[in-house]
Design an enzyme around this catalytic site. Structure first.
Site, mmCIF file in Angstrom:
data_model
loop_
_atom_site.group_PDB
_atom_site.id
_atom_site.type_symbol
_atom_site.label_atom_id
_atom_site.label_comp_id
_atom_site.label_asym_id
_atom_site.label_seq_id
_atom_site.Cartn_x
_atom_site.Cartn_y
_atom_site.Cartn_z
ATOM 1 C CE LYS A 136 -2.201 -0.922 3.885
ATOM 2 N NZ LYS A 136 -1.533 -2.199 4.301
ATOM 3 N NE ARG A 167 6.931 -0.467 9.864
ATOM 4 C CZ ARG A 167 5.731 -0.377 9.310
ATOM 5 N NH1 ARG A 167 5.605 0.188 8.116
ATOM 6 N NH2 ARG A 167 4.668 -0.836 9.910
ATOM 7 N NE ARG A 178 -3.532 -1.016 10.673
ATOM 8 C CZ ARG A 178 -2.538 -0.492 9.976
ATOM 9 N NH1 ARG A 178 -2.650 0.705 9.455
ATOM 10 N NH2 ARG A 178 -1.443 -1.189 9.789
ATOM 11 N NE ARG A 190 7.658 -3.050 5.634
ATOM 12 C CZ ARG A 190 6.385 -2.740 5.855
ATOM 13 N NH1 ARG A 190 5.600 -2.418 4.832
ATOM 14 N NH2 ARG A 190 5.887 -2.766 7.061
ATOM 15 N NE ARG A 236 2.635 -4.767 11.417
ATOM 16 C CZ ARG A 236 3.569 -4.604 10.485
ATOM 17 N NH1 ARG A 236 4.730 -5.239 10.564
ATOM 18 N NH2 ARG A 236 3.333 -3.822 9.467
#
Ligand code: AMP
Length: 215
Positions: free
Chosen positions: A13, A160, A88, A127, A171
């Site tokens: 996203k 992160r 969310r 990532r 998550r």
């Protein structure tokens, strides 16, 4: 153009929102980025949000709705926005509907970016993001000469805290329980469109643009 990019963590996203923002000249509103900035600034909001984010849980609806209300009312969103990471939860979606109604604005489309859980777990574990310019890289697909330095600005590339494996699983569970029902919310409203988010960045951008106004 008022668009929501919807989908699980790691589906792309943020990457797509940044590209669309540059193409269409409308702001990319990422609630995750806003919270990370608040954490970096050590503001009151940042102090409240940090532990919740690091644990992979959701910041409270009240706080998030307050943040989004301020942004969407601001001058920078006058010509539109690309929302990434909000809403969310169903209460957040409800609050957004009310807010837009109050402002006399309407959403053009909500795009659900779809990929398997296995795919997003694989991407999140690889990532890295630049601590200076925010650009996102993936060790699977981006050839980085120096894995610790951003090829664009030289800033430090970091993983992160919430991309660590245990937190990623939390998550995804939070996504399935609290966020996935938002899809049905926008399906019922007739605003939801779906794309396959597996493929090259250019392929996904092309699928997205085919669904957007003035594409
Ligand atoms: P993201 O960068 O979108 O993955 O967001 C990072 C983290 O920020 C999430 O795991 C949540 O802890 C928090 N967050 C971002 N957006 C929201 C939201 N709309 N509601 C609740 N928490 C959020």
């Amino acid at each position: 153009m008022r668009v929501i990019l919807f989908g699980p963590p790691g589906v792309g996203k943020g990457t797509q929102a940044k590209l669309l923002s540059a193409t269409y000249g409308i702001p990319h509103i990422s609630t995750g980025d806003m919270l990370r900035e608040a954490v970096a600034d050590e503001s009151e909001l940042g102090k409240k949000a940090q532990a919740v984010m690091d644990a992979g849980r959701l910041v409270s609806d009240d706080i998030m709705i307050g943040i989004i209300e301020n942004v969407l009312k601001s001058e920078r969103c006058r010509l539109g926005f690309i929302l990434d990471g909000f809403p969310r939860t169903v209460p957040q979606a409800d609050a957004l509907t009310l807010l837009l109604r109050k402002l006399g604005l309407r959403l053009d489309v909500v795009v659900s970016m779809e990929a398997s859980e296995q795919e997003v777990i694989g991407r999140l574990s690889k990532r890295l993001s630049c601590s200076q310019c925010g650009k996102i890289y993936n060790l699977n697909t981006d050839r980085l000469d120096t894995p610790s330095a951003c090829p664009t600005c030289g800033g430090e590339l970091i993983q992160r805290e919430d991309d660590k494996p245990e937190t990623v699983l939390r998550r995804l569970r939070v996504y399935a329980r609290s966020t996935a029902p938002v899809k049905e919310y926008y399906e019922k409203a007739g605003l939801m469109k779906t794309i396959n988010a597996v493929g090259s960045i250019d392929e996904v951008t092309a699928s997205l643009r085919a669904l957007l106004p003035h594409a």
